[in-house]
Enzyme design. Structure first.
Site, PDB file in Angstrom:
ATOM      1  N   HIS A 151      -2.987  31.002  14.652  1.00 44.35           N
ATOM      2  CA  HIS A 151      -3.469  31.008  13.157  1.00 44.35           C
ATOM      3  C   HIS A 151      -2.258  30.545  12.276  1.00 44.35           C
ATOM      4  O   HIS A 151      -1.184  30.691  12.590  1.00 44.35           O
ATOM      5  CB  HIS A 151      -4.268  32.341  12.789  1.00 44.35           C
ATOM      6  CG  HIS A 151      -3.136  33.425  13.015  1.00 44.35           C
ATOM      7  ND1 HIS A 151      -3.275  33.956  14.385  1.00 44.35           N
ATOM      8  CD2 HIS A 151      -2.325  34.073  12.148  1.00 44.35           C
ATOM      9  CE1 HIS A 151      -2.489  35.081  14.135  1.00 44.35           C
ATOM     10  NE2 HIS A 151      -1.768  35.068  12.908  1.00 44.35           N
ATOM     11  N   ASP A 249       2.973  34.867  19.662  1.00 47.61           N
ATOM     12  CA  ASP A 249       1.905  35.782  19.208  1.00 47.61           C
ATOM     13  C   ASP A 249       0.393  35.367  19.448  1.00 47.61           C
ATOM     14  O   ASP A 249       0.058  34.428  19.515  1.00 47.61           O
ATOM     15  CB  ASP A 249       2.197  35.771  17.392  1.00 47.61           C
ATOM     16  CG  ASP A 249       1.372  36.540  16.801  1.00 47.61           C
ATOM     17  OD1 ASP A 249       1.631  37.730  17.008  1.00 47.61           O
ATOM     18  OD2 ASP A 249       0.202  36.165  16.316  1.00 47.61           O
ATOM     19  N   TYR A 253      -6.018  34.196  22.191  1.00 46.53           N
ATOM     20  CA  TYR A 253      -7.014  33.851  21.656  1.00 46.53           C
ATOM     21  C   TYR A 253      -7.251  32.271  20.800  1.00 46.53           C
ATOM     22  O   TYR A 253      -7.819  31.981  20.053  1.00 46.53           O
ATOM     23  CB  TYR A 253      -7.106  34.548  19.896  1.00 46.53           C
ATOM     24  CG  TYR A 253      -6.743  36.123  20.507  1.00 46.53           C
ATOM     25  CD1 TYR A 253      -7.704  36.828  21.499  1.00 46.53           C
ATOM     26  CD2 TYR A 253      -5.854  36.811  19.899  1.00 46.53           C
ATOM     27  CE1 TYR A 253      -7.391  37.898  21.541  1.00 46.53           C
ATOM     28  CE2 TYR A 253      -5.472  37.992  20.145  1.00 46.53           C
ATOM     29  CZ  TYR A 253      -6.234  38.869  20.935  1.00 46.53           C
ATOM     30  OH  TYR A 253      -6.119  40.112  21.269  1.00 46.53           O
ATOM     31  N   LEU A 254      -6.503  31.434  21.606  1.00 49.07           N
ATOM     32  CA  LEU A 254      -6.178  30.106  21.285  1.00 49.07           C
ATOM     33  C   LEU A 254      -7.616  29.217  21.070  1.00 49.07           C
ATOM     34  O   LEU A 254      -7.772  28.423  20.465  1.00 49.07           O
ATOM     35  CB  LEU A 254      -5.168  29.383  22.082  1.00 49.07           C
ATOM     36  CG  LEU A 254      -3.760  29.937  22.002  1.00 49.07           C
ATOM     37  CD1 LEU A 254      -2.895  29.167  22.678  1.00 49.07           C
ATOM     38  CD2 LEU A 254      -3.308  30.184  20.746  1.00 49.07           C
ATOM     39  N   GLU A 256     -11.852  29.002  21.752  1.00 47.39           N
ATOM     40  CA  GLU A 256     -13.204  29.648  21.548  1.00 47.39           C
ATOM     41  C   GLU A 256     -14.272  29.051  22.265  1.00 47.39           C
ATOM     42  O   GLU A 256     -14.236  27.629  22.400  1.00 47.39           O
ATOM     43  CB  GLU A 256     -13.698  29.732  19.962  1.00 47.39           C
ATOM     44  CG  GLU A 256     -12.688  30.632  19.098  1.00 47.39           C
ATOM     45  CD  GLU A 256     -11.535  29.506  18.727  1.00 47.39           C
ATOM     46  OE1 GLU A 256     -11.636  28.282  18.782  1.00 47.39           O
ATOM     47  OE2 GLU A 256     -10.513  30.150  18.624  1.00 47.39           O
ATOM     48  N   GLU A 291       2.605  37.681  24.148  1.00 46.61           N
ATOM     49  CA  GLU A 291       1.876  38.963  23.348  1.00 46.61           C
ATOM     50  C   GLU A 291       0.566  38.783  23.812  1.00 46.61           C
ATOM     51  O   GLU A 291      -0.352  38.531  23.094  1.00 46.61           O
ATOM     52  CB  GLU A 291       2.057  38.998  21.999  1.00 46.61           C
ATOM     53  CG  GLU A 291       1.393  40.250  21.410  1.00 46.61           C
ATOM     54  CD  GLU A 291       0.773  40.360  20.132  1.00 46.61           C
ATOM     55  OE1 GLU A 291       0.624  41.378  19.428  1.00 46.61           O
ATOM     56  OE2 GLU A 291       0.314  39.360  19.361  1.00 46.61           O
ATOM     57  N   ASP A 357       3.973  47.060  15.096  1.00 53.72           N
ATOM     58  CA  ASP A 357       2.750  47.034  14.789  1.00 53.72           C
ATOM     59  C   ASP A 357       2.544  48.651  14.981  1.00 53.72           C
ATOM     60  O   ASP A 357       3.258  49.695  15.405  1.00 53.72           O
ATOM     61  CB  ASP A 357       1.839  46.316  15.906  1.00 53.72           C
ATOM     62  CG  ASP A 357       1.742  44.967  15.402  1.00 53.72           C
ATOM     63  OD1 ASP A 357       1.971  44.593  14.245  1.00 53.72           O
ATOM     64  OD2 ASP A 357       1.679  44.148  16.322  1.00 53.72           O
TER      65      ASP A 357
HETATM   66  C1  NOJ Z   1       0.406  40.284  16.135  1.00 52.16           C
HETATM   67  C2  NOJ Z   1       1.430  40.883  15.552  1.00 52.16           C
HETATM   68  O1  NOJ Z   1       2.181  41.564  16.268  1.00 52.16           O
HETATM   69  C3  NOJ Z   1       0.756  41.396  14.249  1.00 52.16           C
HETATM   70  O2  NOJ Z   1       1.844  42.036  13.529  1.00 52.16           O
HETATM   71  C4  NOJ Z   1      -0.052  40.520  13.369  1.00 52.16           C
HETATM   72  O3  NOJ Z   1      -0.591  41.109  12.381  1.00 52.16           O
HETATM   73  C5  NOJ Z   1      -0.942  39.936  14.091  1.00 52.16           C
HETATM   74  N1  NOJ Z   1      -0.278  39.150  15.352  1.00 52.16           N
HETATM   75  C6  NOJ Z   1      -1.598  38.610  13.630  1.00 52.16           C
HETATM   76  O4  NOJ Z   1      -0.705  37.737  13.545  1.00 52.16           O
END
Ligand code: NOJ
Ligand code: CA
Length: 611
Positions: A151, A249, A253-254, A256, A291, A357
């Protein structure tokens, strides 16, 4: 100190551009050398010399904004970070993972990118970034940046153009638009505390746009080949500057497709393979870290056949380490490792205890989640989405033994340890800040104004420093921990130095022993490499309990060997064919190198680490 020298050699920097050696290959059955002047491929090398450098790395995650402010505006910046590189080098970290530092409205701490190929002016300029990169490389540290491609921010020029463009136009197709919010209906909402739907109506476009995260973060449309080209361009921009790798990151989810969970689709894997192929075609010694917050068997495809990501975070292991500690039972750990598949040779797990996070509880069962909330988040403010927004030391009640125990697991499990800034000094958090910001407060350097982070008036800081009597910067800071030989910082430095003397931690196999006492976790790490004449066998024994524990280990396969306690270089009684007894104090952990018997081999001095 042969090991230390070997290590230095292994991680020495290389020139940024190298020529791939001429190779012999077969064409129509004829063998010939490539013509060095014509056919030779030119690839741009990363700063490490060993292509598998990430297997031996100690990764340190930090936010430029949070580390050091150099110009007194209350916001950390690249010149500030450069001034703290010596600290990081002395800590022993070998790779820095920088959280997003690109131009951004900062509604998701920079994961809402408005320009992929520049630096947020609050943190400095592109020239400052280049100076930082050179300074990190000079210290033999690799640098990893974020590639946030699922995104963008809604302030990205692509989105601004997209919402204005007519349906079906190339600009419109940069994002995922729909006339209805009834497709992809069963896809879970990740930020469920703030978002009610993965679709948001856009008044300008007169259509819904798709977003897996905040509504200000529209998802790019990877069905549009132009999107892929732009992403590859952005990637090449940073690789050409010399960055050593990317964290990918939100990579599941790339793409749909209706009727699916819109996660980990074959089309998404095709895109990751394309990214990897583009890297391999033009660059060497770079790496990508996924991730992918998934169960271990679902993560496996992200390694591909050694043709997708070099490394994936082991998300499900992390909460189970905390669970095993609180339950004083090794089962949650041994169970998840048993479910962890073997990964291709060039691949590696990324291990972590905490990050920027919340401590995510998506990869646990409902019962396990309830248990974790009960055990680790007494105050409801500590909870967010499906997780717990606290730092390592507060999660462990500031109990030094528990902090050391969990770190010793982090540093000795198979994979590469990824530390979160501030955890090496036991920093606290601020649960009164919104979102996940409580774990993103300024680094605590000393007991001066603003913890030595900034000379700004305190009100000007991007977030307040932590000030309470237990966790405040007067009590917890780098300077005082450096002055105190018994501090957590010194302990962490020693453990990192020790780990770096052995290849087995990053590259060896893992085998759990199965002693009767389930409060004790015992495992063997073995590495045998004829090419480098390396043979390392290490026994790790950890007491998960708050009380002392006896344990009896079947080590008969090593009869005759001498276990040598690695931190103090203390020989223990020789192993026999009988059960090997050990006694462990509360939350303690032994790392024992199983050395050959003295008559065949003098106890080697090479294992000693200077304390
Ligand atoms: C994963 C990141 O670690 C997180 O901090 C972020 O809010 C989401 N992706 C959305 O980009
Ligand atoms: Ca600044």
């Amino acid at each position: 100190m042969q090991r230390l020298e070997l290590h230095k050699e292994m991680t020495n920097s290389a020139a940024t551009t190298c020529f791939v050696e001429a190779s012999v290959y077969q064409i129509a059955g004829v063998s010939r050398f490539t013509d060095s002047s014509q056919d030779m491929l030119v690839k741009k090398a990363g700063s490490a010399t060993d292509p598998l450098w990430y297997k031996d790395a100690i990764i340190y995650e930090l936010h430029v904004r949070a580390f050091q402010d150099s110009n007194g505006d209350g916001i950390g910046d690249f010149p500030g970070l450069v001034s703290r590189l010596d600290y990081l080098q002395e800590l022993g970290v070998t790779c820095l993972w920088l959280l997003p530092f690109f131009p951004s409205p900062l509604k998701d701490d920079g994961y809402d990118i408005a320009n992929y190929v520049d630096v947020n002016p609050s943190y400095g300029t592109l020239e400052d970034f280049k100076r930082f990169l050179a300074a990190a490389h000079q210290r033999n540290m690799q640098v990893l940046v974020e590639l946030v491609i699922n995104h963008t921010s809604d302030q990205h020029p692509w989105f601004k153009a997209s919402r204005l463009a007519p349906p079906g136009s190339p600009e419109r197709n940069f994002y995922v638009w729909s006339d209805t919010d009834q497709i992809y209906k069963d896809v879970p909402i990740i930020f469920r505390d703030t978002e009610k739907s993965n679709w948001t109506w856009d008044e300008t476009a007169k259509a819904y746009y798709w977003h897996r995260f905040f509504s200000h973060q529209p998802d790019l449309n990877f069905d549009n080949p132009a999107v892929m080209e732009e992403v590859l361009k952005a990637m090449r921009f940073w690789l050409d500057l010399g960055v050593d790798g990317f964290r990918l990151d939100a990579i599941p989810y790339l793409v749909e497709r209706d009727g699916t969970a819109c996660e980990s689709l074959p089309e998404t894997h095709a895109i990751i393979k394309r990214i990897r192929a583009a890297i391999d075609a033009d660059y060497t010694n770079r790496f990508i870290l996924a991730e992918a917050n998934q169960w271990p068997d679902k993560v496996l495809p992200y390694f591909g056949n050694d043709d997708e990501c070099h490394m994936c975070f082991h998300f499900p292991l992390m909460p189970r380490i905390y669970m095993a500690l609180r339950q004083e039972d090794r089962l949650p750990i041994t169970d998840i490792i048993a479910q962890t598949p073997t990964i291709p040779d060039g691949c590696q797990w990324g291990l972590f205890l905490r990050n920027h996070d919340e401590l995510t509880l998506e990869m646990v069962t409902d019962d396990e989640r309830d248990y974790m909330y009960f055990a680790y988040s007494a105050d409801p403010r500590m909870r967010i989405n499906s997780g717990i927004r606290r730092r390592l030391a507060p999660l462990l009640d500031n109990n030094r033994h528990r902090i050391e125990l969990l770190n010793s697991l982090l540093f000795s499990f198979p994979g590469t340890p990824i530390m979160y800034y501030g955890d090496e000094i036991g920093m606290g958090d601020n649960i009164y800040l919104g979102d996940r910001n409580g774990v993103r407060t300024p680094m605590q350097w000393n007991s001066d104004r603003n913890a030595g982070f900034s000379t700004a008036v305190p009100e000007k800081l991007y977030f307040p420093v932590i000030m309470d009597p237990i966790w405040g910067y007067q009590a917890i800071n780098v300077e005082s921990e450096l002055a105190d030989q018994s501090s957590l910082l010194h302990w962490t430095r020693n453990m990192i130095a020790l780990r770096k003397l052995f290849r087995v931690f990053g590259r060896g196999t893992l085998e759990f022993l199965n002693p009767e006492n389930r409060k004790v976790l015992a495992y063997l790490r073995c590495y045998d490499d004829a090419a480098t004449n390396t043979n390392e066998t290490i026994l790790c024994v950890a007491n998960l309990s708050r009380f002392s524990q006896p344990v009896s280990l079947d080590l008969s396969q090593f009869a005759g060997r001498i276990p040598v306690e690695m931190l103090g270089y203390v020989p223990f009684p020789a192993i026999t064919t009988q059960p090997y007894p050990l006694t462990l104090s509360p939350y303690s952990c032994f790392w024992l190198e199983l050395q050959p018997a003295p008559e065949t081999h003098e106890l080697s001095e090479t294992s000693r680490v200077s304390l």
